[in-house]
Design an enzyme around this catalytic site. Structure first.
Site, PDB file in Angstrom:
ATOM      1  CB  SER A 105      -0.956  -0.052   1.192  1.00  0.00           C
ATOM      2  OG  SER A 105      -2.003   0.874   1.057  1.00  0.00           O
ATOM      3  CG  MET A 106       2.246   5.333   2.490  1.00  0.00           C
ATOM      4  SD  MET A 106       2.022   6.211   4.065  1.00  0.00           S
ATOM      5  CE  MET A 106       2.949   5.129   5.174  1.00  0.00           C
TER       6      MET A 106
END
Length: 259
Positions: A105-106
């Protein structure tokens, strides 16, 4: 998923590495080195099971962002490039061999930005980049989760189904996690890709087929960020498919790292 550790029992399993880097297990001589980057609201301990499963064949390092767990007293960063700058600097002592980078994700975007910094500085460039649950940096969506009130942030966590519902009902836990979570969402949602050299390492993208945060087409665009091989692996599940399919993900990583 948000990682919450009450007390220091779990963190005490780390064998050093300073403020930014955690090494939960030691590895054998010559073992390939894998650096793992957490998602928004996540902590280094998310990768404790990975370190345990891959040891001693792989030297797993996990990045600890400020504002959580043993760094709770520090101000979380809201600029993703500053995060990448500081992680790249913290990894300098570990660059006696090429680093394989894995981010979810991030963490996938931070890993990408760190890979660019390693590639452009003296020493070995990145050996490989593994990006999970995230669209390519050059794709764009307008997202404003970081502007929501606390209830809106909690709704986002429930939508992604990566955090234990009991934690979200605990006011003390929420008080601990929300500042870092909001900062992380601001960092990733205000990030804008800038023109950059192509990576000189292979890129592997992984995603769940029902992930609301990334489509197959958006993941495919990662191939435009490397001069080397690219491949894509799709698993059943949503944004946190990798917790359900951890054995398959670990098998893939183990095979690639051995190769």
């Amino acid at each position: 998923m948000v990682n919450v550790v009450r007390g220091a029992a779990r963190l005490s399993t780390s064998v050093g590495s300073g403020t930014w880097i955690r090494q939960y297990r030691t590895a054998g001589p010559g073992a390939p080195r894998l650096v793992c980057f957490p998602h928004a609201g996540g902590s280094a301990s998310f990768y404790f099971p990975v370190a345990t499963a891959l040891s001693p064949d792989v030297d797993v390092l996990a990045v600890q962002y400020p504002g959580r767990q043993d760094r709770m007293g520090e101000q979380p960063l809201t600029d993703l490039r500053r995060l990448a700058d500081q992680v790249a600097e913290a990894l300098e002592p570990w660059r006696d061999q090429p680093l394989h980078l894995f981010g979810h994700s991030m963490g996938a975007v931070i890993a990408y930005e760190v890979a660019l910094r390693l590639q452009q500085s003296p020493g070995p460039g990145p050996a490989a980049l593994y990006v999970s649950g995230r669209r390519a940096p050059s794709t764009r969506r307008t997202e404003t989760v970081h502007l929501r009130d606390d209830a809106g942030l909690i709704r986002e966590l429930k939508t992604l189904a990566g955090t234990d519902a009991a934690l979200l009902a605990d006011d003390d836990v929420l008080a601990m996690i929300l500042p870092a979570l909001r900062a992380d969402y601001r960092a990733i949602e205000t990030y804008e890709h800038r023109p950059a050299p192509l990576l000189t390492c292979p890129v592997t993208a992984l995603l769940g087929d029902a992930d609301p945060k990334v489509t197959l087409a958006e993941a495919e665009v990662w191939r435009e960020h490397t001069d080397e091989d690219f491949d894509l692996h799709v698993f059943p599940g949503g944004h946190f498919y990798l917790t359900t399919h951890q054995p398959a993900v670990l098998t893939l990583l183990r095979e690639r790292l051995k190769a």
